[in-house]
Design a protein around this motif. Structure first.
Motif, PDB file in Angstrom:
ATOM      1  N   LEU A   1       0.848  -1.256  -0.018  1.00 24.73           N
ATOM      2  CA  LEU A   1       0.088  -0.114   0.085  1.00 24.73           C
ATOM      3  C   LEU A   1       0.909   1.240  -0.102  1.00 24.73           C
ATOM      4  O   LEU A   1       0.262   2.406  -0.311  1.00 24.73           O
ATOM      5  N   LEU A   2       2.204   1.204   0.375  1.00 29.14           N
ATOM      6  CA  LEU A   2       2.996   2.340   0.537  1.00 29.14           C
ATOM      7  C   LEU A   2       3.692   2.805  -0.647  1.00 29.14           C
ATOM      8  O   LEU A   2       3.838   2.163  -1.504  1.00 29.14           O
ATOM      9  N   ALA A   3       3.844   4.235  -0.822  1.00 28.57           N
ATOM     10  CA  ALA A   3       4.384   4.696  -2.069  1.00 28.57           C
ATOM     11  C   ALA A   3       5.898   4.528  -1.966  1.00 28.57           C
ATOM     12  O   ALA A   3       6.579   4.550  -3.237  1.00 28.57           O
ATOM     13  N   ALA A   4       6.430   4.197  -0.882  1.00 24.26           N
ATOM     14  CA  ALA A   4       7.974   3.823  -0.799  1.00 24.26           C
ATOM     15  C   ALA A   4       8.101   2.660   0.046  1.00 24.26           C
ATOM     16  O   ALA A   4       7.474   2.230   1.224  1.00 24.26           O
ATOM     17  N   ASP A   5       9.022   1.811  -0.488  1.00 20.08           N
ATOM     18  CA  ASP A   5       9.567   0.573   0.085  1.00 20.08           C
ATOM     19  C   ASP A   5      10.003   1.025   1.658  1.00 20.08           C
ATOM     20  O   ASP A   5      10.999   1.730   1.555  1.00 20.08           O
ATOM     21  N   LEU A   6       9.706   0.361   2.787  1.00 17.12           N
ATOM     22  CA  LEU A   6      10.142   0.839   4.126  1.00 17.12           C
ATOM     23  C   LEU A   6      11.839   0.312   4.200  1.00 17.12           C
ATOM     24  O   LEU A   6      12.540   0.877   4.951  1.00 17.12           O
TER      25      LEU A   6
END
Length: 587
Positions: free
Chosen positions: A205-210
């Motif tokens: 769901l995130l725009a950036a890979d954690l």
């Protein structure tokens, strides 16, 4: 003639040489052991002094608390046999990071300093046994560094929730019918930001890979509201803290949110405070990921964030509350916001941690004189009042609480003192702001000719304005389980509550001509007729209008605000979690 060479004395010389070698070897062994144990003792003293610097505080602060930290370390050094007159102790502070899988302490140009290093030096004779052969001093040195940080999850509570009212309100915001049986599970559950973002990352769901991006980049993601609720369920299960009531409520919310198709940007709800340098930014991220958030506050805040600046009508409340002709409209001006920061901080520092409730506007209308009313002066003037509508508009400012410091941190007692600055929410109330009169009335003189005039009865209110003010206060925890119960109640100055506003409110009436062009009626001037109408209607209308305003505020406005996490005139500050890093040596 032959002579025999004597060997007398050879053994004695060899014995002397051997004895000298043994003595020298013994000196080396003894001095080496002595210096080794002295070095080990010095290192132990440095380690214990560094640990002492962190164990007496909630967090290491090399900017504001140097004197206290160094006094604690020096007292520990003396206790453990280090002579401050014979040796020297130096203290340095800096930011903490990880390079090549090792902790590092950066002491150059760092504004935030959660790490401290103790450096000890001590001079010893090079040799105690063979001091006559080689003299001089040996300088021994040892150092130890420690790192300790603290993250506190806190919020502003709103007390018990009315299930039916909350279902109606959140259902209207979601665009569907909500049938949550209980909100207690949500209200008592907490979720760490790290767990929530990990669940979102796993669901793509995130725009950036954690793994490679920053928390700020992750919070810039725009996601569907239903996906956020689903990720909250996954995070609860991953934490091992899932509550059956909480899961049931989240599942119902997710199902309704799927139909509505609402979305939000995470940073509208969750954000990081502003760092002054890269090192501070890393500390803010670490603190944010460890901080826990109340689950009801998170989900209801997300629902509000997905409806920002939308006017939402809340249906069905007239039946639920038994108020005739009740209609309610809600506008979310700004959703609640959780800002993750660091300790310590002044109230105006960019890195302060704070929680804000939503800023909203409520428009509430209800039937006034639903059955109408007939009044008059016998044999002269007859007055028929039609059913009317009374409206109130409530403009509610954000409540805000900021965590400034944790000056007392004694878990052996146990006792933890937190310092906050809190500004309780205030509300400005407008009564009868509709441009049309609240009531229309027909006027007949002497019972002749039917209705000769139509007048409007306009309700005018004088309501004191409220302004927001901040209050600094301390909150002491004594080792009880979290979240804190009871919360720390912070009252606004006298006169800022809705009850106080209603007590100071005054209502008056104004009668205006709506229809009728005559200058007089059977010799009676219109001004006279209007004055008589005002005299007739003032007391009976006001006797109904003011109690209706009080009912609308007490039975509709306040419970709706509570469902949105808002209280007016006071704030209940709740500590949800305390995550305190261990006093670990990093060097």
């Amino acid at each position: 003639m032959m002579y025999r060479r004597t060997q007398k004395g050879a053994i004695g010389l060899s014995a002397v040489l051997l004895l000298l070698s043994v003595v020298m070897l013994a000196a080396v062994v003894i001095d080496t052991a002595r210096l080794f144990f002295a070095q080990r003792e010095l290192q132990t003293q440095a380690d214990l002094a560094a640990l002492a610097m962190s164990r007496g505080v909630c967090y290491v602060d090399g900017v504001n608390a140097r004197a206290a930290l160094e006094a604690e370390a020096q007292a520990n050094l003396v206790l453990n046999g280090f002579d401050l007159e014979q040796g020297s102790a130096a203290f340095t502070y800096g930011g903490v990071g990880i390079e090549d899988s090792h902790w590092t302490l950066d002491t150059e140009g760092v504004d935030y300093q959660p790490g401290a290093r103790v450096s000890l030096t001590r001079a010893l004779p090079a040799s105690l046994v063979a001091g006559g052969l080689w003299g001089g001093q040996v300088q021994l040195g040892a150092s130890a560094a420690v790192y300790k940080r603290m993250a506190v999850g806190f919020g502003i509570g709103s007390g018990l929730l009315d299930v039916d009212l909350t279902n109606s309100l959140l259902g209207a915001l979601l665009g569907g019918e909500l049938n949550v049986l209980s909100y207690n599970g949500l209200a008592s559950s907490r979720l760490s930001l790290g767990s929530l973002l990990a669940a979102m990352d796993a669901n793509g769901l995130l725009a950036a890979d954690l793994a490679v991006g920053t928390v700020d980049e992750a919070l810039a993601s725009n996601i569907a509201l239903a996906d956020l609720v689903e990720a909250s369920i996954d995070a609860l299960n991953a934490q091992g803290t899932a509550d059956v009531e909480a899961i049931d409520a989240l599942t119902e919310l997710e199902n309704v949110a799927r139909v509505g198709g609402l979305s939000l940007t995470l940073s509208d709800l969750l954000r990081l405070s502003t760092a002054t340098d890269e090192g501070m930014g890393g500390e803010i991220e670490r603190a944010a990921l460890a901080t826990e958030i109340n689950l009801y506050g998170l989900v209801s805040g997300a629902v509000m964030a997905s409806n920002q600046n939308h006017f939402i009508e809340v249906p069905g409340l007239d039946v639920d509350l038994g108020i005739a002709g009740l209609s309610v409209g809600l506008t979310i001006i700004e959703p609640p916001q959780y800002t993750f920061g660091l300790l310590p901080a002044a109230a105006d520092d960019d890195w302060v941690a704070q929680v804000e409730t939503a800023q909203v506007e409520l428009d509430v209308k209800a039937a006034l004189l639903p059955g109408g009313l007939s009044l008059g002066i016998p044999l002269l003037l007859n007055l028929s009042l039609n059913p009317g509508t009374l409206g109130i508009h409530v403009d509610v400012a954000k409540a805000r609480t900021r965590l400034l410091d944790a000056p007392v941190c004694n878990w052996s007692a146990p006792q933890l003192q937190l310092e906050f600055e809190t500004a309780p929410s205030v509300a400005n109330l407008t009564v009868g702001d509709d441009p049309e009169p609240e009531i229309e009335a027909s006027v007949n003189v002497l019972g002749l000719f039917g209705s000769l005039l139509t007048v409007g009865i306009d309700i005018e209110a004088s309501v004191p304005e409220s302004s927001q003010s901040s209050i600094e206060h301390s909150f002491t925890l004594g080792g009880e389980a979290l979240p804190s119960d009871p919360p720390e109640r912070v009252n606004a100055p006298l006169g800022k509550t809705l009850d106080a506003t209603l007590d100071e409110m005054t209502l008056d009436l104004n009668v205006i001509l709506l229809d009728g062009a005559l200058n007089s009626l059977l010799g009676l001037s219109l001004d006279y007729v209007l004055d008589e109408v005002l005299g007739l209607v003032k007391e009976p209308v006001l006797d109904v209008a003011k109690p209706l305003v009080v009912t609308l505020v007490g039975d509709v406005v306040e419970p709706l605000l509570q469902a949105l996490g808002i209280t007016v005139g006071y704030a209940d500050v709740i500590v949800e979690s305390v995550d305190m890093g261990k006093s670990n040596l990093i060097e």
